[in-house]
Design an enzyme around this catalytic site. Structure first.
Site, short mmCIF file in Angstrom:
data_model
loop_
_atom_site.label_atom_id
_atom_site.label_comp_id
_atom_site.label_asym_id
_atom_site.label_seq_id
_atom_site.Cartn_x
_atom_site.Cartn_y
_atom_site.Cartn_z
N GLY A 261 0.65 -1.21 0.00
CA GLY A 261 0.14 0.03 -0.26
C GLY A 261 1.25 1.37 -0.40
O GLY A 261 2.07 1.33 -0.15
N HIS A 262 0.58 2.38 0.16
CA HIS A 262 1.05 3.31 0.13
C HIS A 262 1.15 4.74 1.90
O HIS A 262 1.52 5.20 1.86
CB HIS A 262 0.49 4.61 -0.34
CG HIS A 262 -0.29 4.44 -2.14
ND1 HIS A 262 -0.71 4.94 -2.70
CD2 HIS A 262 0.42 3.77 -3.49
CE1 HIS A 262 -0.86 4.37 -3.93
NE2 HIS A 262 -0.33 3.57 -4.28
#
Length: 415
Positions: A261-262
């Protein structure tokens, strides 16, 4: 005596016939108000036939059954009611569970619910919507499968900042006093969970999963909500594991394992007019594994004025994170003028682990409204696969007033 016995037997037979008739009626139409307080979707016609050849017909049928069961439960007057979704696989289109209800509500999901992939069925951008409810629990160990892989190709948000997002899997709007736990969200079309205009909302022991390259599949997005707690969950997506939007206040994020993810982000902020301020954000005891960012604050340049303040990132472990600590006030595509989002009173404490890039700390604030009250204490980051020498990692800071304490690896910025 024989006459009395015959009359008793006759009465007993009539009672038995009436009871059997009542039970048959209940099986056709569902539980009635005042019985066990459990409203099983199967009693309202739902069949665990998620692999039906005709997905559209199946999804519309199951959707209708789910909503009928909810309406009956919501209107029941026993003080609390449970909507039960048993084991099995169900296919549904958009479902709206709307209050106000006569008492508190529990939605117990034991089975797997699959979303139809026909996006034309979604008149608004959410799949399951909980609205205007005071007292809600969602649990049961079941799964919401958004089947996003079938439609991610239609997401054009990478090329257009004004794109229309695909439907979120679960949206909570105007919900108070809620607890969501032991639920899996799989492969959402866009956001897995969206919490907006909520108060006293708690979520824990969630599993949220989508591939690292799935677009805009934020694990949980929180906006315009107060007193929100997210804890003890595994989140791996193609976007932010948790994102804090405008108007979020008093948000606690604890013991989250994030990746892919970020990362965990405050923002993006400042994209739209009249955004509300963000304050009282606490992120503690989290681990980020293989994410593109670690803990990040992001605002759009050219934004209207607003504020993000009283934010704490504490006891965070970075495991092969590309950009561990980030403030980016040049986020997005609008580069007309500096951001007008004022960032202040942000604490970074006891953040350690490994970075995939030499630039482990990047603080880029607005030249119009510089960041103030930034504190960095006991930062210990090193480049993945290299020694812990201080010259293996670096930091960059601009337009920020920062105080440093304790260990600083990378070395403190010149500010």
């Amino acid at each position: 005596m024989a006459v009395i016995t015959e009359r008793f037997q006759a009465i007993l037979a009539l009672v038995l016939i009436a009871l059997l008739s009542f039970m048959a009626e209940a099986s056709r139409h569902g539980p009635v108000e005042g019985d066990s307080g459990v409203f099983d979707v199967a009693s309202y016609g739902a069949k665990a036939d998620g692999e039906s050849d005709d997905a559209m017909v199946s999804s519309n049928f199951e959707t209708h059954a789910f909503v009928k069961a909810w309406v009956a439960a919501c209107k029941s007057s026993g003080g609390s009611a449970k909507l039960a979704i048993p084991t099995g696989t169900y296919m549904t289109g958009p479902v709206v569970f709307q209050g106000p209800c006569k008492g508190s509500m529990t939605v117990e999901v034991q089975g797997t619910i699959k979303a139809t992939t026909d996006v034309s069925q979604y008149s608004s951008p959410e799949w399951f919507s909980f609205e205007n409810i005071d007292g809600l629990m969602v649990n049961g160990g079941g799964t919401f499968d958004g089947q996003g892989a079938a439609v991610w190709k239609y997401n054009d948000c990478k090329d257009s900042s004004d794109c229309q997002l695909l439907p979120a899997s679960i949206k909570f709007t105007w919900v108070k006093n809620a607890v969501v736990h032991e639920i899996t969200s799989l492969n959402s079309k866009a956001f897995h969970m969206h919490v907006v205009d909520c108060d006293n909302f708690k979520a824990h022991d969630l599993t949220i999963t989508a591939p690292g390259d799935s677009p805009n599949t934020d694990g949980m997005h929180i906006s315009r909500s107060n007193h929100v707690s997210i804890s003890d969950s595994q989140i791996g997506t193609g976007d932010d594991c948790i994102s804090i939007g405008q108007g979020a206040t008093q948000v606690s994020i604890q013991n989250i394992v994030c990746g892919p993810g970020h990362g965990i982000s405050v923002g993006s902020l400042g994209k739209y007019k009249d955004e509300k301020d963000v304050s009282g954000i606490s992120v503690t005891g989290c681990t980020l594994k293989g994410t593109t960012n670690g803990v990040r604050i992001k605002t759009w340049p050219g934004s209207p004025p607003s504020q993000a303040s009283s934010i704490a990132f504490e006891d965070i472990t970075m495991d092969s994170v590309k950009n561990p600590i980030v403030i980016d006030q040049n986020y997005g595509s609008h580069k007309s003028r500096p951001s007008q989002v004022k960032i202040s009173n942000v604490r970074y404490t006891n953040i350690k682990g490994t970075s995939l890039s030499p630039m482990a700390v990047s603080i880029v604030c607005s030249s119009d409204v510089p960041c103030t009250g930034i504190e960095m204490t006991d930062i210990d980051l090193q480049v993945e696969g290299k020694s812990s020498k201080s010259d293996s990692v670096s930091s960059s800071c601009s337009n920020a007033k920062i105080t440093f304490g304790g260990k600083q690896n990378p070395p403190a910025c010149d500010v």
